[in-house]
Design a protein around this motif. Structure first.
Motif, mmCIF file in Angstrom:
data_model
loop_
_atom_site.group_PDB
_atom_site.id
_atom_site.type_symbol
_atom_site.label_atom_id
_atom_site.label_comp_id
_atom_site.label_asym_id
_atom_site.label_seq_id
_atom_site.Cartn_x
_atom_site.Cartn_y
_atom_site.Cartn_z
ATOM 1 N N GLU A 259 -1.796 -9.487 12.521
ATOM 2 C CA GLU A 259 -2.965 -10.046 11.259
ATOM 3 C C GLU A 259 -3.142 -9.037 10.521
ATOM 4 O O GLU A 259 -3.305 -9.263 9.174
ATOM 5 C CB GLU A 259 -3.849 -10.707 12.253
ATOM 6 C CG GLU A 259 -3.943 -12.012 12.296
ATOM 7 C CD GLU A 259 -5.360 -12.348 13.045
ATOM 8 O OE1 GLU A 259 -6.307 -11.975 12.531
ATOM 9 O OE2 GLU A 259 -5.239 -13.125 13.846
ATOM 10 N N THR A 260 -3.351 -7.924 10.647
ATOM 11 C CA THR A 260 -4.006 -6.653 10.072
ATOM 12 C C THR A 260 -2.853 -6.433 8.841
ATOM 13 O O THR A 260 -3.336 -6.043 7.636
ATOM 14 C CB THR A 260 -4.175 -5.377 10.782
ATOM 15 O OG1 THR A 260 -4.800 -5.926 11.878
ATOM 16 C CG2 THR A 260 -4.858 -4.242 10.060
ATOM 17 N N LEU A 261 -1.396 -6.112 9.376
ATOM 18 C CA LEU A 261 -0.517 -5.856 8.311
ATOM 19 C C LEU A 261 -0.455 -6.963 7.349
ATOM 20 O O LEU A 261 -0.159 -6.794 6.228
ATOM 21 C CB LEU A 261 0.740 -5.522 9.019
ATOM 22 C CG LEU A 261 0.808 -4.176 10.035
ATOM 23 C CD1 LEU A 261 2.012 -3.962 10.924
ATOM 24 C CD2 LEU A 261 0.555 -2.953 8.947
ATOM 25 N N ASP A 262 -0.443 -8.116 7.917
ATOM 26 C CA ASP A 262 -0.362 -9.234 6.888
ATOM 27 C C ASP A 262 -1.350 -9.344 5.777
ATOM 28 O O ASP A 262 -1.168 -9.652 4.912
ATOM 29 C CB ASP A 262 -0.087 -10.538 7.795
ATOM 30 C CG ASP A 262 1.042 -10.958 8.505
ATOM 31 O OD1 ASP A 262 2.209 -10.174 8.150
ATOM 32 O OD2 ASP A 262 1.042 -11.845 9.355
ATOM 33 N N HIS A 263 -2.362 -8.941 6.508
ATOM 34 C CA HIS A 263 -3.948 -9.212 5.484
ATOM 35 C C HIS A 263 -3.633 -8.086 4.380
ATOM 36 O O HIS A 263 -4.012 -8.075 3.237
ATOM 37 C CB HIS A 263 -5.121 -8.903 6.587
ATOM 38 C CG HIS A 263 -6.460 -9.022 5.469
ATOM 39 N ND1 HIS A 263 -6.685 -9.830 4.850
ATOM 40 C CD2 HIS A 263 -7.336 -7.858 5.500
ATOM 41 C CE1 HIS A 263 -7.902 -9.335 4.431
ATOM 42 N NE2 HIS A 263 -8.041 -8.486 4.516
ATOM 43 N N THR A 265 -0.914 -6.781 3.425
ATOM 44 C CA THR A 265 -0.002 -6.839 2.292
ATOM 45 C C THR A 265 -0.309 -7.986 1.364
ATOM 46 O O THR A 265 0.094 -7.688 0.160
ATOM 47 C CB THR A 265 1.356 -7.171 3.118
ATOM 48 O OG1 THR A 265 1.199 -8.393 3.746
ATOM 49 C CG2 THR A 265 2.275 -6.059 3.736
ATOM 50 N N GLU A 266 -1.069 -8.965 1.814
ATOM 51 C CA GLU A 266 -1.497 -9.747 0.751
ATOM 52 C C GLU A 266 -2.469 -9.443 -0.010
ATOM 53 O O GLU A 266 -2.518 -9.598 -1.329
ATOM 54 C CB GLU A 266 -2.197 -11.238 1.881
ATOM 55 C CG GLU A 266 -1.248 -12.028 2.537
ATOM 56 C CD GLU A 266 -1.538 -12.681 3.475
ATOM 57 O OE1 GLU A 266 -3.025 -12.933 3.807
ATOM 58 O OE2 GLU A 266 -0.766 -13.141 4.283
ATOM 59 N N THR A 267 -3.414 -8.373 0.650
ATOM 60 C CA THR A 267 -4.383 -7.818 -0.385
ATOM 61 C C THR A 267 -3.684 -7.147 -1.478
ATOM 62 O O THR A 267 -4.031 -7.142 -2.555
ATOM 63 C CB THR A 267 -5.261 -6.847 0.456
ATOM 64 O OG1 THR A 267 -5.963 -7.670 1.326
ATOM 65 C CG2 THR A 267 -6.426 -6.113 -0.394
ATOM 66 N N ALA A 268 -2.688 -6.504 -1.086
ATOM 67 C CA ALA A 268 -1.840 -5.620 -2.004
ATOM 68 C C ALA A 268 -1.504 -6.349 -3.430
ATOM 69 O O ALA A 268 -1.452 -6.211 -4.412
ATOM 70 C CB ALA A 268 -0.709 -4.826 -1.475
ATOM 71 N N ILE A 269 -0.897 -7.629 -2.849
ATOM 72 C CA ILE A 269 -0.101 -8.511 -3.752
ATOM 73 C C ILE A 269 -1.345 -9.066 -4.694
ATOM 74 O O ILE A 269 -1.246 -9.165 -6.057
ATOM 75 C CB ILE A 269 0.760 -9.479 -3.063
ATOM 76 C CG1 ILE A 269 1.903 -8.928 -2.415
ATOM 77 C CG2 ILE A 269 0.969 -10.642 -4.022
ATOM 78 C CD1 ILE A 269 2.907 -8.368 -3.127
ATOM 79 N N GLN A 270 -2.220 -9.392 -4.110
ATOM 80 C CA GLN A 270 -3.426 -9.938 -4.852
ATOM 81 C C GLN A 270 -4.075 -9.054 -5.935
ATOM 82 O O GLN A 270 -4.537 -9.466 -6.927
ATOM 83 C CB GLN A 270 -4.503 -10.537 -3.858
ATOM 84 C CG GLN A 270 -4.246 -11.772 -3.299
ATOM 85 C CD GLN A 270 -5.140 -11.965 -2.045
ATOM 86 O OE1 GLN A 270 -6.022 -11.335 -1.808
ATOM 87 N NE2 GLN A 270 -4.777 -13.302 -1.290
#
Ligand code: PMV
Length: 322
Positions: A259-263, A265-270
């Motif tokens: 979950e942490t790594l997914d969060h 990576t999503e934060t970076a894209i956003q």
């Protein structure tokens, strides 16, 4: 053994340094013979300092200070490297102290275990004033890596001692590649300890349970690495970024994200990244993101810290730029 009759005066102290590494693409699939790209990451490093010190060999580090004979099991790799290096140099294992200082966070997929071995080997060769070939450096570093990781791919040893990126192929062959593109890599430490042994085993289990699907994912990850190499050669960060995000998608399917790594990576894209993925073994450790300019990179790094990353670095992929 060279010993009491040695007239040569040894230096008071001698240094050895090795830096961190980042896997750009290809973690996990590399275990099954697919290609991988690893980058030297000089923002973090390990320094080993060997000093003249009468008596049994002593080690000083963040984890332990005391004699080499009594090192805790966590540092068995260091013990093996020191003993093997002295043996190779035809020197007795006595009369020196090794002080180890590191800015490479441990167990985050940044190559800290390979770097500590390489730094020790370099320091001991400097101390005994013997020339060290690159082949010998890799061979002795591998002694520590076998203890730390069981069956290392050798990627870490090469990437932590090289100034160029390393392209791994066919499970064993490697070549160096220079990366020179107008792009920035943002590296973020999730703060969670990764466990590479555990995630490598998880992929193995998945292969046994769902061989066809898992093999397909592994091949796809391998293909992405080949395309990534082309994107780097063509200096095309946008394509590289897209490939990185695709790799994360497949790594997730291999169950090695969390979950942490997914969060992150999503934060970076956003926040404007043109690609993002976990790096290394996964389920903890670090993630990386790509941007086309420094301003975006700084903004992404800040957003990642706000989202919980405990440390971030911005690394230029332009040759010669820090
Ligand atoms: O966690 P790291 O940076 O040591 O990377 C492990 C990379 C794997 O492909 C998962 C394992 C390996 O031996 O190559």
């Amino acid at each position: 053994m060279k010993g009491g009759f040695l007239l040569k005066t040894l230096p008071q102290y001698a240094l050895g340094i090795a830096h961190g590494k980042i896997i750009l693409m290809g973690e996990h699939s590399v275990v099954y013979g697919e290609p991988a790209i690893a980058l030297p990451f000089p923002a973090v490093e390990i320094q080993a300092k060997t000093t003249n010190n009468k008596g049994p060999v002593t080690v000083e580090s963040f984890y332990y200070s005391g004699t080499l004979n009594e090192v805790p099991s966590l540092l068995e790799n260091i013990k093996a490297v020191i003993e093997k290096t002295c043996h190779t140099l035809d020197q007795a294992v006595e009369n020196f102290n090794i002080f180890i200082e590191s800015s490479i966070p441990p167990q985050r997929g940044m190559g800290s275990s390979a770097a500590v071995s390489a730094a020790i080997v370099r320091s001991l060769y400097n101390f005994f004033e013997e020339p060290l070939s690159y082949e010998k450096l890799l061979e002795l570093t591998d002694v520590g890596e076998r203890i730390a990781h069981g069956n290392p791919s050798g990627l870490d040893a090469k990437a932590t001692t090289s100034t160029d990126a390393v392209y791994f192929e066919n499970g064993n062959d490697f070549s160096y590649m220079s990366i020179d593109m107008e792009a920035y890599l943002i590296v973020a430490d999730s703060g969670e300890i990764g466990n590479t042994k555990e995630t490598v085993q998880a992929v193995k289990n998945l292969l046994e349970k769902f061989p066809e699907d898992t093999e397909e994912i592994i091949h796809k990850l391998g293909d992405l690495v080949t395309y990534a190499k082309d994107a780097i050669d063509f200096k095309d960060p946008r394509t590289l970024g897209t490939l990185m995000s695709k790799a994360h998608h497949y790594l997730k399917k291999l169950t090695v994200s969390n979950e942490t790594l997914d969060h992150l990576t999503e934060t970076a894209i956003q926040n404007g990244a043109i690609g993002a993925k976990l790096t290394g073994g996964g389920r903890g450790g670090c993630m990386i993101a790509l941007s086309e300019n420094k301003e975006d990179a700084k903004k992404i790094a800040e957003a990642l810290e706000d989202a919980g990353a405990i440390q971030t670095w911005v690394h230029s992929l332009k040759m010669g730029e820090l």
